[in-house]
Design a protein around this motif. Sequence first.
Motif, PDB file in Angstrom:
ATOM      1  N   ARG A 171       0.836  -1.192   0.000  1.00 22.67           N
ATOM      2  CA  ARG A 171       0.000   0.000   0.000  1.00 22.67           C
ATOM      3  C   ARG A 171       0.875   1.249   0.000  1.00 22.67           C
ATOM      4  O   ARG A 171       1.935   1.290   0.628  1.00 22.67           O
ATOM      5  CB  ARG A 171      -0.907  -0.001   1.236  1.00 22.67           C
ATOM      6  N   SER A 231      -0.795   7.489   2.280  1.00 19.21           N
ATOM      7  CA  SER A 231      -2.063   8.163   2.033  1.00 19.21           C
ATOM      8  C   SER A 231      -1.832   9.607   1.608  1.00 19.21           C
ATOM      9  O   SER A 231      -0.759  10.170   1.818  1.00 19.21           O
ATOM     10  CB  SER A 231      -2.941   8.122   3.279  1.00 19.21           C
ATOM     11  N   GLN A 288      -4.262  13.505   0.460  1.00 22.79           N
ATOM     12  CA  GLN A 288      -5.531  14.204   0.432  1.00 22.79           C
ATOM     13  C   GLN A 288      -5.625  15.042  -0.840  1.00 22.79           C
ATOM     14  O   GLN A 288      -4.612  15.389  -1.444  1.00 22.79           O
ATOM     15  CB  GLN A 288      -5.674  15.115   1.660  1.00 22.79           C
ATOM     16  N   ASP A 291      -7.772   8.845  -7.076  1.00 19.06           N
ATOM     17  CA  ASP A 291      -8.704   8.756  -5.952  1.00 19.06           C
ATOM     18  C   ASP A 291      -7.907   8.526  -4.673  1.00 19.06           C
ATOM     19  O   ASP A 291      -7.201   7.523  -4.565  1.00 19.06           O
ATOM     20  CB  ASP A 291      -9.675   7.599  -6.190  1.00 19.06           C
ATOM     21  N   PRO A 292      -8.008   9.429  -3.680  1.00 20.53           N
ATOM     22  CA  PRO A 292      -7.253   9.224  -2.440  1.00 20.53           C
ATOM     23  C   PRO A 292      -7.585   7.913  -1.730  1.00 20.53           C
ATOM     24  O   PRO A 292      -6.784   7.411  -0.949  1.00 20.53           O
ATOM     25  CB  PRO A 292      -7.663  10.429  -1.575  1.00 20.53           C
ATOM     26  N   ALA A 293      -8.755   7.356  -2.019  1.00 17.98           N
ATOM     27  CA  ALA A 293      -9.130   6.087  -1.385  1.00 17.98           C
ATOM     28  C   ALA A 293      -8.369   4.909  -1.977  1.00 17.98           C
ATOM     29  O   ALA A 293      -8.319   3.836  -1.375  1.00 17.98           O
ATOM     30  CB  ALA A 293     -10.639   5.859  -1.536  1.00 17.98           C
ATOM     31  N   ASP A 294      -7.762   5.094  -3.132  1.00 15.45           N
ATOM     32  CA  ASP A 294      -6.995   4.032  -3.781  1.00 15.45           C
ATOM     33  C   ASP A 294      -5.560   4.080  -3.294  1.00 15.45           C
ATOM     34  O   ASP A 294      -4.788   4.954  -3.680  1.00 15.45           O
ATOM     35  CB  ASP A 294      -7.053   4.213  -5.301  1.00 15.45           C
ATOM     36  N   ARG A 295      -5.186   3.139  -2.427  1.00 18.10           N
ATOM     37  CA  ARG A 295      -3.835   3.109  -1.860  1.00 18.10           C
ATOM     38  C   ARG A 295      -2.905   2.210  -2.674  1.00 18.10           C
ATOM     39  O   ARG A 295      -1.766   1.972  -2.259  1.00 18.10           O
ATOM     40  CB  ARG A 295      -3.900   2.615  -0.416  1.00 18.10           C
ATOM     41  N   ARG A 335     -14.233  14.694  -6.580  1.00 19.46           N
ATOM     42  CA  ARG A 335     -14.609  13.368  -6.076  1.00 19.46           C
ATOM     43  C   ARG A 335     -14.947  13.418  -4.585  1.00 19.46           C
ATOM     44  O   ARG A 335     -15.927  12.836  -4.131  1.00 19.46           O
ATOM     45  CB  ARG A 335     -13.464  12.380  -6.305  1.00 19.46           C
ATOM     46  N   GLU A 336     -14.104  14.138  -3.830  1.00 17.25           N
ATOM     47  CA  GLU A 336     -14.336  14.226  -2.389  1.00 17.25           C
ATOM     48  C   GLU A 336     -15.612  14.994  -2.087  1.00 17.25           C
ATOM     49  O   GLU A 336     -16.381  14.633  -1.179  1.00 17.25           O
ATOM     50  CB  GLU A 336     -13.134  14.880  -1.715  1.00 17.25           C
ATOM     51  N   ARG A 354     -18.461  12.710  -2.766  1.00 19.23           N
ATOM     52  CA  ARG A 354     -18.560  11.677  -1.737  1.00 19.23           C
ATOM     53  C   ARG A 354     -19.196  12.211  -0.462  1.00 19.23           C
ATOM     54  O   ARG A 354     -19.989  11.529   0.184  1.00 19.23           O
ATOM     55  CB  ARG A 354     -17.159  11.127  -1.430  1.00 19.23           C
TER      56      ARG A 354
END
Length: 394
Positions: A113, A116, A118, A140-144, A208-209, A212
């Motif tokens: 991973r 992270s 932002q 996408d920040p959620a994609d590690r 995207r954020e 969301r």
Amino acid sequence: MNGHPMKKIPKKPSTPSRETAPAPTAVFGRTTQLDVDNPPPDLYGRPQPDRFMRAVTTFSDLYTPAMGRPLLRRNPRLPAPRARAPLSLVITGHRAVAEEVVELRLADPSGDRLPSWQPGAHLRLILPSGRERHYSLCGDPADRTTYRIAVRRIADGGGGSREIHEELHLGARLTVRRPRNGFAFCGEPRLLLVAGGIGITPLLPMAREAQRRGLDWHLVHAGRSAASMPFTEELRALAPDRVSFRTEDAEGLPTGAELLAEARPGTAVYCCGPTPMLAAVQAAFEASPATALHYERFGAAPILDGRPFTLQLGQEGPRLPVPADRSALDVLREARPDLPYSCHQGFCGTCRVQLLAGTPEHRDRRLTAEERASGALLPCVSRAAEGETLVLED
């Protein structure tokens, strides 16, 4: 181009007093403005401190000096803090996403991973040639598992974009500095995102954020032509009713008022694009109902009220006049073309040189007081008083 220190001011910003604005991002508003003389408290984009912690920080800033500086010194028996190691990543994707724009996807070779990040964060790439360049993360920040950047080819630039377009390939390894954030997304309830061309890269993760979180947002993407604008289909798929596109070849160059037309009372504006766009948006901001303006520049800020001074290479070396309207870095690279550089904004520290004599006017956001005292200088933004000579290590 994120947790900024704020202070109360009228909406209309005062004219900057510095010759070269040192910050890659700024915030203006009726009640808030980024303090451009100080870096944001967290360059890695972690959440802002809550009100209690801000109060504790303010108390400490006011009363700690009265208690004596020795209390702030590091214990000499403890080891110095270690810098975080850069990442070694592999290129897993390299594709065209618009005219003269390629998208790179980077991953850990072992599948680990990634650190992270932002929205608004950027990566610092060390290219095989040794050039160092900053690029905004647009994934996408959620994609590690993957970092994604997009790079526009600049034919007459410093060579970094050409190297990425022409010489990098799938499977190539790159050394990458960990994500840092100087263009914080604060997540205000009502947002207007304004992008010019490749300036969409830091704003796409913000959109995207915002989607969301269920925020009230709208994005305006302007460019020379539809073919030159990356990620249009991705934006349409995200929220077609919240995205507007404007092309110069079909509708002409937009004014600042037109770019801010979607702003309503209480709107926070985030803008990233070329200097003329930023200037137009800033000029129109006061008359708009928007409350705050956050922006990130592509490159160096214009030099305001500059004064001429001189660089000297070594104690006996050549003297290089620096005109009032040029940076010391530009002049220095004419004599030393191999001098590395990247951000042009006093943020990354790539162009660091050693000062032997003279009194500089530091304008960077990178060097510590100790580094400045020991002679470190960032010529991309730093200057000197009129007639002053700065002697640099040859």
